[in-house]
Design a protein around this motif. Structure first.
Motif, mmCIF file in Angstrom:
data_model
loop_
_atom_site.group_PDB
_atom_site.id
_atom_site.type_symbol
_atom_site.label_atom_id
_atom_site.label_comp_id
_atom_site.label_asym_id
_atom_site.label_seq_id
_atom_site.Cartn_x
_atom_site.Cartn_y
_atom_site.Cartn_z
ATOM 1 N N PHE A 37 -19.200 13.264 -14.094
ATOM 2 C CA PHE A 37 -18.423 12.123 -13.796
ATOM 3 C C PHE A 37 -16.865 12.438 -13.381
ATOM 4 O O PHE A 37 -16.382 11.878 -12.741
ATOM 5 C CB PHE A 37 -18.209 11.252 -15.120
ATOM 6 N N LEU A 38 -16.302 13.523 -13.763
ATOM 7 C CA LEU A 38 -15.037 13.783 -13.513
ATOM 8 C C LEU A 38 -14.967 14.260 -11.989
ATOM 9 O O LEU A 38 -14.027 14.167 -11.593
ATOM 10 C CB LEU A 38 -14.436 14.888 -14.596
ATOM 11 N N ALA A 74 -20.417 12.837 -2.583
ATOM 12 C CA ALA A 74 -20.417 13.629 -3.751
ATOM 13 C C ALA A 74 -21.341 12.670 -4.806
ATOM 14 O O ALA A 74 -21.994 13.238 -5.579
ATOM 15 C CB ALA A 74 -19.140 13.538 -4.428
ATOM 16 N N GLU A 75 -21.051 11.261 -4.712
ATOM 17 C CA GLU A 75 -21.975 10.332 -5.393
ATOM 18 C C GLU A 75 -23.513 10.611 -5.383
ATOM 19 O O GLU A 75 -24.124 10.524 -6.333
ATOM 20 C CB GLU A 75 -21.546 8.902 -5.387
ATOM 21 N N VAL A 76 -23.773 10.667 -4.095
ATOM 22 C CA VAL A 76 -25.284 10.676 -3.828
ATOM 23 C C VAL A 76 -25.877 11.900 -4.158
ATOM 24 O O VAL A 76 -26.862 12.166 -4.855
ATOM 25 C CB VAL A 76 -25.468 10.620 -2.158
ATOM 26 N N ILE A 77 -24.967 13.253 -4.198
ATOM 27 C CA ILE A 77 -25.489 14.428 -4.622
ATOM 28 C C ILE A 77 -25.620 14.470 -6.007
ATOM 29 O O ILE A 77 -26.637 14.737 -6.686
ATOM 30 C CB ILE A 77 -24.416 15.683 -4.112
ATOM 31 N N ILE A 78 -24.658 13.727 -7.054
ATOM 32 C CA ILE A 78 -25.005 13.679 -8.065
ATOM 33 C C ILE A 78 -26.054 13.049 -8.624
ATOM 34 O O ILE A 78 -26.720 13.059 -9.504
ATOM 35 C CB ILE A 78 -23.492 13.059 -8.766
ATOM 36 N N MET A 79 -26.052 11.804 -7.857
ATOM 37 C CA MET A 79 -27.317 10.850 -8.137
ATOM 38 C C MET A 79 -28.450 11.575 -8.026
ATOM 39 O O MET A 79 -29.564 11.586 -9.029
ATOM 40 C CB MET A 79 -27.148 9.657 -7.174
#
Length: 254
Positions: A85-86, A232-237
């Motif tokens: 999240f961070l 970054a959001e896509v990778i984290i997802m």
């Protein structure tokens, strides 16, 4: 994956009533602002014109949460995590703080987007994650995480289709629909990861504020940074989805 039985289908339809009413309210609000005030979606004065409508929608989401509180107990016993999240949150917070310090004022033009995007964060995270996703998890308890995830993301994506009533061109609406479906997946997975809706409200608020406050126009590097954060959001997802898939495989073997 087991098909939904008749009772589950009825349950899903009942749960979808509230987000569909919210989506209808947002569509009507955009229509009134565009055709009544002649302000297109995202244009000058849009946030200020939308403020009263957004306040009503946020109040409606909170009332819905209160009315269904007995059915909306969080299913998790363990505390959530914060590291992934961070990765997105800290840059967003730093960007928003710098913009506030360097461009902030107490004028209506500056404060309206701040208030409007805060209301959006509260309303949308409450309706589509805290209410819709949690209610769907209850309906599919012990059966499926994928269905609540996809239904919630699809409804969140559908919400942005109504921006066409605010004068947004169809190609841009289609791009928003695709982008917000991915964002909907990310926010649901991040809710499951952090177990904290308040953190998601703040993240959602900061994201929308940077986009709608004019920050990316006044500080051009912000557009690049927001693009990197989307990656970054896509990778984290994908990482979180892989983790869920691994958990399902392990559960099937036991």
């Amino acid at each position: 994956m087991r098909k939904m039985d008749y009772e589950q289908q009825k349950g899903v339809l009942a749960v979808l009533l509230w987000p569909l009413l919210y989506i209808s309210g947002m569509g009507l609000s955009n229509y009134i602002v565009y055709h009544g005030y002649h302000i297109e979606y995202g244009g000058d004065g849009y946030a200020n014109a939308m403020l009263p409508f957004l306040a009503v929608l946020a109040a409606g989401a909170l009332i819905c949460l209160f009315a269904q509180r007995e059915r909306l107990a969080l299913p998790w016993k363990e505390r959530g995590r914060l590291s992934l999240f961070l990765i997105v949150f800290l840059p967003l917070a730093a960007m928003a703080l710098y913009f506030l310090l360097t461009n902030g004022s107490f004028t209506n033009a500056f404060m309206a987007p701040l208030a409007a995007m805060l209301l959006v964060g509260v309303a949308e995270e409450t309706m589509f994650r805290r209410i819709l996703f949690i209610r769907l998890l209850g309906l599919f308890q012990g059966q499926s995480f994928t269905k609540p995830l996809l239904i919630s993301a699809a409804c969140f994506s559908l919400l942005h289709a109504v921006n066409i009533f605010g004068g947004l061109p169809a190609p841009q609406v289609l791009m928003q629909i695709a982008a917000t479906f991915v964002a909907g997946l990310f926010y649901v997975l991040m809710f499951d990861y952090t177990r904290n809706i308040h953190l998601l409200i703040v993240m959602h608020f900061l994201w929308d504020y940077i986009l709608f406050s004019g920050a990316t126009q006044q500080i051009p590097v912000y557009a690049i940074l927001m693009g990197l954060l989307q990656v970054a959001e896509v990778i984290i997802m994908l990482l979180l989805l892989a983790g869920k898939w691994g958990q399902n495989v392990a559960a099937e073997r036991t």
